[in-house]
Design an enzyme around this catalytic site. Structure first.
Site, short mmCIF file in Angstrom:
data_model
loop_
_atom_site.label_atom_id
_atom_site.label_comp_id
_atom_site.label_asym_id
_atom_site.label_seq_id
_atom_site.Cartn_x
_atom_site.Cartn_y
_atom_site.Cartn_z
N ALA A 27 9.57 -0.14 4.90
CA ALA A 27 9.69 0.95 3.70
C ALA A 27 8.46 1.79 4.09
O ALA A 27 8.14 2.73 3.31
CB ALA A 27 9.23 0.03 2.49
N GLY A 28 7.32 1.49 5.05
CA GLY A 28 6.10 2.02 5.05
C GLY A 28 5.19 1.66 3.88
O GLY A 28 4.06 2.14 3.69
N LYS B 58 0.89 -1.07 0.12
CA LYS B 58 0.13 0.06 0.01
C LYS B 58 0.76 1.31 -0.04
O LYS B 58 1.95 1.09 0.40
CB LYS B 58 -1.02 0.14 1.06
CG LYS B 58 -0.10 0.16 2.72
CD LYS B 58 0.24 1.62 3.12
CE LYS B 58 0.70 1.29 4.24
NZ LYS B 58 1.61 2.25 4.86
N ASP C 171 -1.90 -1.44 11.05
CA ASP C 171 -2.63 -1.16 9.27
C ASP C 171 -2.74 -2.60 8.73
O ASP C 171 -3.04 -2.47 7.53
CB ASP C 171 -1.71 -0.18 8.60
CG ASP C 171 -0.31 -0.68 8.28
OD1 ASP C 171 -0.05 -1.72 8.61
OD2 ASP C 171 0.42 -0.03 7.82
C1 LIG Z 1 2.90 4.57 9.68
C2 LIG Z 1 1.92 3.42 8.90
O1 LIG Z 1 2.58 2.66 7.90
C3 LIG Z 1 0.99 4.24 8.48
O2 LIG Z 1 0.02 3.85 7.38
C4 LIG Z 1 1.36 2.55 10.10
O3 LIG Z 1 0.79 3.43 11.07
C5 LIG Z 1 2.29 1.65 10.50
O4 LIG Z 1 1.42 0.50 11.16
P1 LIG Z 1 1.95 -0.71 11.59
O5 LIG Z 1 3.40 -1.05 11.02
O6 LIG Z 1 0.98 -1.72 11.39
O7 LIG Z 1 2.17 -0.54 13.21
P2 LIG Z 1 2.39 -1.54 14.28
O8 LIG Z 1 3.24 -2.71 13.92
O9 LIG Z 1 0.84 -1.97 14.79
O10 LIG Z 1 3.07 -0.68 15.23
C6 LIG Z 1 4.54 -0.56 15.33
C7 LIG Z 1 4.79 0.73 16.40
O11 LIG Z 1 4.38 2.03 15.86
C8 LIG Z 1 3.79 2.74 16.65
N1 LIG Z 1 2.44 3.06 16.21
C9 LIG Z 1 1.82 2.39 15.25
C10 LIG Z 1 0.82 2.88 14.65
C11 LIG Z 1 -0.11 3.89 15.52
N2 LIG Z 1 -1.26 4.27 14.70
N3 LIG Z 1 0.27 4.54 16.37
C12 LIG Z 1 1.75 4.18 16.84
O12 LIG Z 1 2.44 5.11 17.66
C13 LIG Z 1 3.80 2.15 18.13
O13 LIG Z 1 4.94 2.52 18.69
C14 LIG Z 1 3.93 0.73 17.68
O14 LIG Z 1 4.66 -0.20 18.77
N1 LIG Z 2 5.98 -11.41 6.76
C1 LIG Z 2 6.76 -10.29 6.96
N2 LIG Z 2 7.23 -9.46 6.37
C2 LIG Z 2 8.10 -8.40 6.52
N3 LIG Z 2 8.40 -8.18 7.98
C3 LIG Z 2 8.01 -8.84 8.77
C4 LIG Z 2 7.22 -9.98 8.43
N4 LIG Z 2 6.77 -10.28 9.65
C5 LIG Z 2 7.42 -9.84 10.70
N5 LIG Z 2 8.03 -8.92 10.07
C6 LIG Z 2 8.98 -7.96 10.95
O1 LIG Z 2 8.43 -6.34 10.84
C7 LIG Z 2 9.38 -5.60 10.47
C8 LIG Z 2 8.59 -4.32 9.53
O2 LIG Z 2 8.27 -5.07 8.37
P1 LIG Z 2 7.24 -4.37 7.33
O3 LIG Z 2 7.47 -4.98 5.85
O4 LIG Z 2 5.82 -4.56 7.72
O5 LIG Z 2 7.89 -2.67 7.27
P2 LIG Z 2 7.10 -1.50 7.04
O6 LIG Z 2 7.34 -1.22 5.62
O7 LIG Z 2 7.71 -0.69 8.06
O8 LIG Z 2 5.49 -1.53 7.37
P3 LIG Z 2 4.57 -0.53 7.66
O9 LIG Z 2 4.02 0.37 6.59
O10 LIG Z 2 3.33 -1.41 8.45
O11 LIG Z 2 5.08 0.29 8.84
C9 LIG Z 2 10.21 -6.26 9.76
O12 LIG Z 2 11.64 -5.36 10.08
C10 LIG Z 2 10.40 -7.73 10.35
O13 LIG Z 2 11.30 -7.69 11.59
#
Ligand SMILES: C[C@](O)(CO)[C@H](O)COP(=O)(O)OP(=O)(O)OC[C@H]1O[C@@H](n2ccc(N)nc2=O)[C@H](O)[C@@H]1O
Ligand SMILES: Nc1ncnc2c1ncn2[C@@H]1O[C@H](COP(=O)(O)OP(=O)(O)OP(=O)(O)O)[C@@H](O)[C@H]1O
Length: 279
Positions: A100-101, A8, A139
């Protein structure tokens, strides 16, 4: 059985307030993009010696966490706590860049829930699957339907994008992911939350030419200060003709939206992940 979890991008991202549980309330438009992992499950033979009900082989890009901590395996266990599931082998081919987000891990988790629901005929239904997914990541819920959606709450309260919300059909998208790691947790801690003057949901309904001036990802300011090379990539996407460019989520991927195919743009981002796709 095989499925293809998609990535996404965020069209606008406003961090509105901090909650008592440490998470943040946000406003964003999630937009699914044709950048995929592949996820396959197979039944485990009854005689197969395994100390886990769901093992995992990862190929493609490495994932920096233990097998049993992978969100795909966590998704299996979260459903196995409530439903009778057979033991399975799982194979994840990782193509979506991590950290990567782009929501890659979240998507894998949600698509695993969908896959198990279908394979084992659990008939859970989308609202309940979204609740399971939200327990695995803020998310994750979006990826159950993986349709353009406006999100509030911690990213788990979804409203389908009705009508023209961020409709990018026919545009080209260039996604660039440099070798910069941004922790989502740290990114949130660098933000001072505030309600935006105008909702990103309203802005994405306007002509795309207005987005450059109005559509904001609140993470850009603090993250660009820490990593100026990300701001330079965003500028380069504009220099190459993007009608809108932004960081996705908490980074470090950036994307540019183009009206015409940006041929040869990969040369500008030598050594980085760079992919162009038609939306
Ligand atoms: C930055 C985004 O990618 C925007 O779409 C998302 O909010 C990230 O969502 P996500 O990777 O699913 O996040 P999670 O794995 O649930 O949370 C990782 C960490 O990000 C922070 N977190 C995340 C989502 C949110 N709404 N508020 C937060 O403060 C929290 O410290 C949490 O421990
Ligand atoms: N199936 C998976 N694919 C990628 N990372 C994973 C997975 N399961 C657990 N992880 C852990 O989650 C961390 C974040 O990975 P992800 O690919 O979701 O990154 P992101 O781009 O930050 O996602 P988001 O946009 O949700 O913040 C990785 O560094 C890894 O340690």
């Amino acid at each position: 059985m095989i499925v293809f979890p998609c990535a996404k991008i965020n069209l606008g991202l406003n961090i509105v307030s901090k909650r008592e549980d440490g998470y943040h309330n946000l406003e964003t438009v999630f937009y699914p993009i044709p950048l995929y992992d592949a996820l396959e499950i197979k039944y485990m033979d009854e005689k197969f010696p395994s100390d886990t009900a769901c093992d995992l082989k990862v190929t493609g890009n490495a994932v920096d966490c233990d097998e049993q901590k992978n969100l795909v395996v966590k998704a299996y266990h979260i459903l196995a706590a409530d439903y009778q599931l057979q033991r399975i082998h799982t194979h994840l081919y990782k193509h979506i860049p991590s950290q990567a987000g782009l929501g890659g891990g979240s998507s894998d988790a949600a698509f695993m829930i969908r896959l198990l629901d279908e394979r084992f005929r659990l008939n859970i239904g989308n609202p309940e699957m979204e609740r399971y997914a939200a327990r695995l990541g803020a998310d994750c819920a979006f990826f159950i339907e993986a349709e353009p959606a406006y999100a509030e709450g911690i990213g788990d309260v979804l409203m389908p994008a009705d009508g023209p919300d961020g409709n990018l059909h026919g545009y080209y998208l260039c996604v660039v992911k440099p070798d910069v790691a941004v922790s989502t947790k740290e990114a949130y801690s660098a933000i001072t939350p505030k309600k935006p003057a105008k909702s990103c949901r309203d802005i994405v309904r306007q002509p795309i030419e207005t987005w450059k001036e109005e559509l904001v990802n609140d993470f850009e300011e603090p993250i660009f200060k820490m990593h100026p090379e990300l701001a330079a990539i965003k500028q380069k996407l504009y220099d190459q003709g993007a009608v809108y460019a932004s960081m996705s989520g908490s980074g470090s991927a950036l994307y540019g939206i183009f009206k015409e195919e940006p041929k040869g743009i990969e040369e500008q981002f030598d050594g980085m992940f760079c992919e162009v796709m038609k939306l």
